[in-house]
Design a protein around this motif. Structure first.
Motif, PDB file in Angstrom:
ATOM      1  N   SER B  14       5.237   6.377  -6.613  1.00 28.83           N
ATOM      2  CA  SER B  14       5.364   4.943  -6.894  1.00 28.83           C
ATOM      3  C   SER B  14       4.808   4.132  -5.739  1.00 28.83           C
ATOM      4  CB  SER B  14       6.843   4.591  -7.093  1.00 28.83           C
ATOM      5  OG  SER B  14       7.034   3.196  -7.177  1.00 28.83           O
ATOM      6  N   THR B  15       4.461   2.881  -6.022  1.00 28.81           N
ATOM      7  CA  THR B  15       4.075   1.966  -4.945  1.00 28.81           C
ATOM      8  C   THR B  15       5.297   1.396  -4.235  1.00 28.81           C
ATOM      9  OG1 THR B  15       3.996   0.158  -6.541  1.00 28.81           O
ATOM     10  CG2 THR B  15       1.924   1.290  -6.081  1.00 28.81           C
ATOM     11  N   ASP B 119       9.217   5.674  -4.011  1.00 27.81           N
ATOM     12  CA  ASP B 119       8.245   6.765  -3.884  1.00 27.81           C
ATOM     13  C   ASP B 119       8.910   7.969  -3.205  1.00 27.81           C
ATOM     14  OD1 ASP B 119       5.438   7.712  -4.013  1.00 27.81           O
ATOM     15  OD2 ASP B 119       5.625   7.738  -1.829  1.00 27.81           O
TER      16      ASP B 119
END
Lengths: 134, 134
Positions: B14-15, B119
């Protein structure tokens, strides 16, 4: 970083003792049961309210963690399906997820309606049903 | 009997990298993300279908497991509440529960919409939304 070992916070007290007799879903005849929490977690229960529905997370400690695919509901005529696409208890991390209605709270004992977990099942967590403001 | 140690089956890509910036609920701006499963669990994914919603269980490995009560949403004006009556990530067994929409499945990578997990968060399990016949 949280280590990967679960800490059971209590146990299910139920008349269900036999996995083969357990209903597969709560609407298939699961009995009312007690959630018995360890005293050290009493303060974590503060705010649980009789008459409300909550999510209960349990550890299905009699599951086979090496099963990756099953015939849904044990029906051999149904195609083999990955466990992540089923609710089968046998799976790498056998976490049981139950929506239960709280009938009563008595200290660290919580009485709930229609729970399909076996007697002695470890309790991992309780969460409110999702509401945006909590 | 299943031992009490979790086996992460994959990781979130993930960002989102900063807990303080993470939205508290997915409808508060969570990005799309990838669920990256270990190859050994490929067969467990068989049956996951793009366009469907599933439950994702994660291990919130940056949580504080000794927290038993919180002010909901970190708002000190709200009364201290037991963690079992809140969705706070800090709790004895910090299992994250997310309803996600599957956008695509590419081998052992699953693209999902609006996931509020950071993340690198370990993935524990995927379950279909409850349907009586699976």
């Amino acid at each position: 970083m949280a280590e990967n070992t679960l800490r059971p916070v209590g146990r299910v007290e139920s008349t269900l003792t036999d996995r083969t007799a357990a209903p597969r879903q709560p609407d298939e005849g699961a009995p009312d049961a007690w959630l018995v929490f360890d005293d050290r977690y009493a303060s974590a229960l503060d705010g649980l309210t009789p008459g409300t529905d909550v999510l209960l997370l349990t550890w299905l400690d009699r599951a086979d963690r090496d099963t990756l695919a099953v015939h849904p509901r044990g029906d051999a005529t149904r195609p083999l399906t990955g466990v992540f696409a089923t609710r089968a208890p046998d799976r790498p991390n056998p976490i049981g997820l139950h929506t239960v209605h709280i009938l009563a709270v008595a200290g660290t004992r919580v009485h709930v309606r229609n729970l399909e977990a076996l007697d002695g099942t470890p309790i991992l967590d309780v969460k409110p049903l999702l509401t945006p403001d909590r």
